[in-house]
Each structure stands twice: as structure tokens, then as C-alpha cells.
Design an enzyme around this catalytic site. Structure first.
Site, PDB file in Angstrom:
ATOM      1  N   ARG A 165       3.716  -1.940  32.908  1.00 16.48           N
ATOM      2  CA  ARG A 165       2.933  -0.824  32.386  1.00 16.48           C
ATOM      3  C   ARG A 165       2.170  -0.170  33.522  1.00 16.48           C
ATOM      4  NH1 ARG A 165       2.104  -5.336  28.981  1.00 16.48           N
ATOM      5  NH2 ARG A 165       2.882  -5.049  26.841  1.00 16.48           N
ATOM      6  N   LYS A 189      -1.681  -7.254  28.932  1.00 17.15           N
ATOM      7  CA  LYS A 189      -2.588  -7.087  27.803  1.00 17.15           C
ATOM      8  C   LYS A 189      -3.204  -8.429  27.424  1.00 17.15           C
ATOM      9  CE  LYS A 189      -0.601  -2.997  25.575  1.00 17.15           C
ATOM     10  NZ  LYS A 189      -0.023  -2.453  24.322  1.00 17.15           N
ATOM     11  N   HIS A 260       5.827   5.203  31.410  1.00 19.81           N
ATOM     12  CA  HIS A 260       6.341   4.400  30.303  1.00 19.81           C
ATOM     13  C   HIS A 260       7.821   4.675  30.085  1.00 19.81           C
ATOM     14  CE1 HIS A 260       4.606   1.446  27.643  1.00 19.81           C
ATOM     15  NE2 HIS A 260       5.379   1.858  26.660  1.00 19.81           N
ATOM     16  N   ARG A 263       9.574   2.343  32.213  1.00 18.48           N
ATOM     17  CA  ARG A 263       9.547   1.011  31.593  1.00 18.48           C
ATOM     18  C   ARG A 263      10.665   0.908  30.541  1.00 18.48           C
ATOM     19  NH1 ARG A 263       6.102  -3.364  30.240  1.00 18.48           N
ATOM     20  NH2 ARG A 263       5.785  -3.766  28.018  1.00 18.48           N
ATOM     21  N   HIS A 286       5.930  -8.467  26.128  1.00 17.88           N
ATOM     22  CA  HIS A 286       5.787  -8.157  24.709  1.00 17.88           C
ATOM     23  C   HIS A 286       5.349  -9.403  23.943  1.00 17.88           C
ATOM     24  CE1 HIS A 286       8.780  -4.547  24.932  1.00 17.88           C
ATOM     25  NE2 HIS A 286       7.545  -4.189  25.196  1.00 17.88           N
ATOM     26  N   TYR A 295      15.057  -1.745  22.203  1.00 25.09           N
ATOM     27  CA  TYR A 295      15.942  -1.370  23.301  1.00 25.09           C
ATOM     28  C   TYR A 295      17.400  -1.699  23.009  1.00 25.09           C
ATOM     29  CZ  TYR A 295      11.487  -0.817  25.579  1.00 25.09           C
ATOM     30  OH  TYR A 295      10.217  -0.409  25.876  1.00 25.09           O
TER      31      TYR A 295
END
Length: 314
Positions: A165, A189, A260, A263, A286, A295
């Protein structure tokens, strides 16, 4: 327990999000904005403790607020996010004893229409990364005197090589790159750390930046930041976005994507190349495999598009 007013509740919720849940400043701002909207909807134009008691918050108030958001044109994705935010808020208030029950548990969730992300194909990303800026391609190492170009090339290579990210890239320090193991240590995150592999072209671009570019931009007090701006401070996300948009614009016909988008592109190409879903999930950081599965849909849709275009009986 007496029920506090809206202002003190909002302040307590902010402390909870920052200190206990350790959410990013961006997420905290979004949550607080949503809850401020909810509280304003509960008592529009009213003042006084009798109108600002959190004890009056019930499922009807929540549904009325969400209904008003829908009437104002909020998308399904926005409504889903605000519903999740409301649930987090009512659960917090219930744990504090400010609500007898948790009305958020009675809310349904509007499932958002999930659009497939736009990505570059392999020819496009190769053209973007292989096209050196004029000063980098100049003879006699003239590019060494333009640290910004070396930095921008390293940013592009690293974003595509790792799928990190933009916030994670900006937070990288010099010693987060392990050249021997060809990995980058990333703080994602929720302050979850992960190790991401990185390819040889990205490492070469990083070496060029660190040896010939970064020393020309660092200043006293720069610190360990891997990527720095022209004034010597840690690079910010808006600068990285400008870099990506500008680099993509150099190749005619290339979609205008941001960091992004790179990404998304990295993840799609990994799956197209045979990587398993769990590995891609770990690489991207994730929390849920369902997020990574989008994806696989991108790859299938690209295959269908190619089939429709190429097969005579499609």
C-alpha cells in the site's frame, strides 16, 4: 450510570479508536465523521442535555439515519461502511454501560456491488518500468545528478514488485530492505508486520536510489526514511500518487491509475503466473481471503475478454 452527552461520547470513542484499536488517522477521521453525522441526525438543530443523551440511540434512530443517507444518494458501499461504523459505535457504548442493549446488532447490511479493479496488463507495466527518464538514460552517468528521477523509478519498481500500500511504502526505513534475502519488512494495517519478497529489478532501482540519489536529498534530521522528498523529509502519500500518475501518463494508452492500481496489477499478475491465493493474501497483508479472491475474478474476466476478441466462434 448517567448517560453522557454527545460531545463527551464522541471524544471517548475517538480515544478508543486511536489508543485501544490503534486505527490509522485516516480511518479514525472517517469513523468520527460518520458518528458525528449520526448524532447530528438524532437531534437536528437541538441543544441541551435532554436532546443529547446517548441513551436515546436505538435501532429506529440508526435505520432513520441510514435511510436519510440513502435518500441523499449514498452508494451501497458507503452505506455498508457506515453500517459497520454504527455497529462499532453502539457496541462501544454498550460496553461502557451507556446503552442497555446493542441496537447495532439489529441492523442489516446492504451488500455493495463489487466492481473489478482496473489493472495494467504485463505489456503496459513493462513499458512503464523499462522507460527510463531522459536524465537517467543520459551518457556518463548524468542521471546520478537527478536524485528525484532515481527515487521515482525505485518507487514504481517497488510498488509493482511488492504490491504494498502507498502508506506502507511511505513508512519504509532504509534497514527494512534485506538485500541478501531479497525481502522488504512492511508495517501494515493494525501495525501488523509482514515480510514481502522483492525482485532483482526493484533491488537494482533501490540500490541506484540509495547510493546515487538519496545522499543528495537527505538533510540533518532526515532520519531513516527510505524515500524522502526534495526537502529531505519522509515522502508523503500525495507525492507518491503524483509520481505514479506522471509515470503512467508517459506511456500513451496506459490507464490512469494510482499506487493502488499498481497493487491490483501486482496481485493479478501473480495469480496469472500461477501463485496460490494464500501466498498472495500473505504478501498483500489481507486479513480475509475473500478480499484476495477479487483478483481471481479479474484474471477470469481478462481471459473471457481475450476469448471473445480472438476466438472465431466466441
Amino acid at each position: 450510570m448517567s448517560s453522557p452527552g454527545f460531545e463527551s461520547v464522541l471524544a471517548a470513542f475517538e480515544r478508543h479508536l486511536r489508543l485501544e484499536r490503534d486505527l490509522s488517522p485516516h480511518t479514525v477521521r472517517a469513523y468520527l465523521g460518520d458518528i458525528a453525522s449520526l448524532l447530528a441526525h438524532m437531534a437536528p438543530g437541538q441543544e441541551g442535555p435532554e436532546r443529547e443523551s446517548i441513551a436515546t440511540l436505538d435501532v429506529n434512530a440508526l435505520r432513520d439515519w441510514l435511510g436519510a443517507q440513502h435518500q441523499a444518494g449514498a452508494s451501497r458501499a458507503t452505506l455498508a461502511r457506515r453500517t459497520a461504523c454504527a455497529r462499532a459505535f453502539t457496541a462501544f457504548c454498550h460496553r461502557r454501560g451507556w446503552l442497555d442493549g446493542d441496537p447495532g446488532l439489529l441492523l442489516g447490511t446492504a451488500k455493495p456491488h463489487r466492481r473489478l479493479p482496473e489493472v495494467l496488463d504485463q505489456v503496459e507495466i513493462r513499458a512503464v518500468l523499462d522507460r527510463a527518464a531522459p536524465d537517467e538514460a543520459a551518457p556518463d552517468g548524468a542521471g546520478a545528478h537527478n536524485p528525484k528521477s532515481l527515487r521515482d523509478q525505485a518507487i514504481m519498481e517497488l510498488l509493482y514488485a511488492t504490491g504494498v500500500r502507498v502508506s506502507e511504502l511511505c513508512g519504509l526505513d532504509v534497514d527494512d530492505v534485506d538485500r541478501d534475502r531479497r525481502t522488504v519488512r512492511v508495517l501494515g494495517k493494525g501495525r501488523k508486520e509482514r515480510t514481502v519478497p522483492v525482485g532483482a529489478p526493484a533491488l537494482r532501482a533501490l540500490d541506484a536510489w540509495c547510493v546515487r540519489g538519496r545522499p543528495l536529498l537527505v538533510r540533518e534530521g532526515t532520519g531513516p526514511a527510505l524515500f524522502v522528498g526534495v526537502r529531505g523529509g519522509r515522502i508523503d502519500q500525495s507525492t507518491v500518487r503524483r509520481v505514479v500518475h506522471a509515470r503512467l501518463a508517459e506511456i500513451e494508452g496506459t490507464p490512469d491509475l494510482g499506487p493502488h492500481g499498481l497493487r491490483h496489477t501486482a496481485a493479478t499478475h501473480l495469480l496469472e503466473g500461477g501463485a496460490d491465493l494464500r501466498s498472495v493474501q500473505e504478501m498483500l497483508g489481507h486479513a480475509s481471503l475473500a478480499t484476495t479472491q477479487i483478483y481471481t475474478h479479474v484474471s477470469v474476466e481478462r481471459l473471457r475478454a481475450a476469448y471473445r476478441q480472438a476466438h472465431p466462434r466466441a
